[in-house]
Scaffold this motif. Structure first.
Motif, PDB file in Angstrom:
ATOM      1  N   GLU A 140       0.754  -1.206   0.163  1.00  0.00           N
ATOM      2  CA  GLU A 140      -0.064  -0.082   0.163  1.00  0.00           C
ATOM      3  C   GLU A 140       0.967   1.335  -0.088  1.00  0.00           C
ATOM      4  O   GLU A 140       0.670   2.035  -0.639  1.00  0.00           O
ATOM      5  N   LYS A 141       1.760   1.337   0.960  1.00  0.00           N
ATOM      6  CA  LYS A 141       2.728   2.769   1.137  1.00  0.00           C
ATOM      7  C   LYS A 141       3.906   1.992   1.632  1.00  0.00           C
ATOM      8  O   LYS A 141       3.740   1.149   2.598  1.00  0.00           O
ATOM      9  N   THR A 142       4.862   3.043   1.787  1.00  0.00           N
ATOM     10  CA  THR A 142       6.098   2.818   2.503  1.00  0.00           C
ATOM     11  C   THR A 142       5.804   3.309   3.736  1.00  0.00           C
ATOM     12  O   THR A 142       5.308   4.448   3.759  1.00  0.00           O
ATOM     13  N   PRO A 143       6.381   2.604   4.780  1.00  0.00           N
ATOM     14  CA  PRO A 143       6.001   3.182   6.297  1.00  0.00           C
ATOM     15  C   PRO A 143       7.014   4.389   6.471  1.00  0.00           C
ATOM     16  O   PRO A 143       8.047   4.522   5.880  1.00  0.00           O
ATOM     17  N   ASN A 144       6.467   5.477   7.229  1.00  0.00           N
ATOM     18  CA  ASN A 144       7.477   6.372   7.719  1.00  0.00           C
ATOM     19  C   ASN A 144       8.685   5.909   8.406  1.00  0.00           C
ATOM     20  O   ASN A 144       8.593   4.626   9.155  1.00  0.00           O
ATOM     21  N   ARG A 145       9.644   6.963   8.861  1.00  0.00           N
ATOM     22  CA  ARG A 145      10.826   6.308   9.322  1.00  0.00           C
ATOM     23  C   ARG A 145      10.674   5.728  10.827  1.00  0.00           C
ATOM     24  O   ARG A 145      11.272   4.986  11.185  1.00  0.00           O
ATOM     25  N   ASN A 146       9.688   6.423  11.461  1.00  0.00           N
ATOM     26  CA  ASN A 146       9.558   6.045  12.994  1.00  0.00           C
ATOM     27  C   ASN A 146       8.357   4.860  13.069  1.00  0.00           C
ATOM     28  O   ASN A 146       8.161   4.686  14.352  1.00  0.00           O
ATOM     29  N   ASP A 147       7.759   4.682  12.189  1.00  0.00           N
ATOM     30  CA  ASP A 147       6.562   3.442  12.261  1.00  0.00           C
ATOM     31  C   ASP A 147       7.345   2.082  12.671  1.00  0.00           C
ATOM     32  O   ASP A 147       8.528   1.911  11.969  1.00  0.00           O
TER      33      ASP A 147
ATOM     34  N   CYS B  59       8.213  -1.404  11.769  1.00  0.00           N
ATOM     35  CA  CYS B  59       8.764  -2.050  10.491  1.00  0.00           C
ATOM     36  C   CYS B  59       7.770  -3.115  10.013  1.00  0.00           C
ATOM     37  O   CYS B  59       7.059  -3.937  10.732  1.00  0.00           O
ATOM     38  N   SER B  60       7.350  -3.205   8.682  1.00  0.00           N
ATOM     39  CA  SER B  60       6.350  -4.245   8.068  1.00  0.00           C
ATOM     40  C   SER B  60       6.800  -5.750   8.026  1.00  0.00           C
ATOM     41  O   SER B  60       6.025  -6.702   7.967  1.00  0.00           O
ATOM     42  N   CYS B  61       8.017  -5.990   8.346  1.00  0.00           N
ATOM     43  CA  CYS B  61       8.444  -7.297   8.490  1.00  0.00           C
ATOM     44  C   CYS B  61       8.204  -8.067   9.690  1.00  0.00           C
ATOM     45  O   CYS B  61       8.419  -9.193   9.868  1.00  0.00           O
ATOM     46  N   GLY B  62       8.025  -7.461  10.930  1.00  0.00           N
ATOM     47  CA  GLY B  62       7.398  -8.056  12.066  1.00  0.00           C
ATOM     48  C   GLY B  62       8.667  -8.220  12.920  1.00  0.00           C
ATOM     49  O   GLY B  62       8.510  -8.784  13.821  1.00  0.00           O
ATOM     50  N   SER B  63       9.793  -7.721  12.772  1.00  0.00           N
ATOM     51  CA  SER B  63      10.964  -7.573  13.699  1.00  0.00           C
ATOM     52  C   SER B  63      10.589  -6.768  15.048  1.00  0.00           C
ATOM     53  O   SER B  63      11.216  -7.295  15.977  1.00  0.00           O
ATOM     54  N   GLY B  64       9.698  -5.957  14.890  1.00  0.00           N
ATOM     55  CA  GLY B  64       9.512  -4.993  16.218  1.00  0.00           C
ATOM     56  C   GLY B  64      10.409  -3.647  16.200  1.00  0.00           C
ATOM     57  O   GLY B  64      10.068  -2.885  17.279  1.00  0.00           O
TER      58      GLY B  64
ATOM     59  N   LYS C  95      15.518   1.708  11.370  1.00  0.00           N
ATOM     60  CA  LYS C  95      16.654   0.865  11.920  1.00  0.00           C
ATOM     61  C   LYS C  95      16.746  -0.600  11.258  1.00  0.00           C
ATOM     62  O   LYS C  95      17.615  -1.425  11.466  1.00  0.00           O
ATOM     63  N   CYS C  96      15.618  -1.143  10.572  1.00  0.00           N
ATOM     64  CA  CYS C  96      15.511  -2.290  10.216  1.00  0.00           C
ATOM     65  C   CYS C  96      15.597  -2.684   8.572  1.00  0.00           C
ATOM     66  O   CYS C  96      16.527  -2.856   8.052  1.00  0.00           O
ATOM     67  N   CYS C  97      14.574  -2.106   7.936  1.00  0.00           N
ATOM     68  CA  CYS C  97      14.635  -2.245   6.318  1.00  0.00           C
ATOM     69  C   CYS C  97      14.971  -0.962   5.616  1.00  0.00           C
ATOM     70  O   CYS C  97      14.730  -1.143   4.220  1.00  0.00           O
ATOM     71  N   ALA C  98      15.171   0.257   6.109  1.00  0.00           N
ATOM     72  CA  ALA C  98      15.340   1.177   5.399  1.00  0.00           C
ATOM     73  C   ALA C  98      16.641   1.431   4.725  1.00  0.00           C
ATOM     74  O   ALA C  98      17.646   0.887   4.975  1.00  0.00           O
TER      75      ALA C  98
END
Length: 110
Positions: A88-95, A97-102, A107-110
């Motif tokens: 749907e959309k790329t999450p914002n920087r502070n949201d 992560c959509s991969c489920g790492s928490g 810090k994760c996928c960006a």
């Protein structure tokens, strides 16, 4: 050599432009013009494959040969086409992560 910068005779240029691999084919695999080729080992398996082919409205040449191993790769490829993953959309920087790492997205996928 690019077809835009071809220097030479015009008739040779036409042959140069026509040749090559055509990626925009009108003939689809599994149609009457290009039937699928399937090899099976028994008549019972042939009946199963024929039912699958009729269910998906495809055309196939089914050969029963017990000496060869079963080859249904073309049929499997046509039936199980991969679908494109759409986000749907790329999450914002502070949201999160959509991969489920928490972790945060930055810090994760960006």
């Amino acid at each position: 050599m690019s077809k835009l910068f071809f220097k030479g005779r015009i008739d040779a240029r036409q042959n140069h432009v026509i040749s090559g691999y055509n990626v925009n084919r009108d003939v689809k695999p599994g149609s009457e013009e290009a039937p699928l080729s399937v090899t099976v080992a028994s008549e019972a398996r042939k009946a199963e494959i024929e039912a699958i082919v009729e269910q998906h409205a495809l055309f196939a040449n089914i050969v029963v040969d017990a000496s060869k191993e079963e080859n249904t790769i073309e049929l499997d490829t046509v039936i199980n086409k991969p679908t494109t993953t759409v986000f749907e959309k790329t999450p914002n920087r502070n949201d999160p992560c959509s991969c489920g790492s928490g972790k945060k997205y930055k810090k994760c996928c960006a």
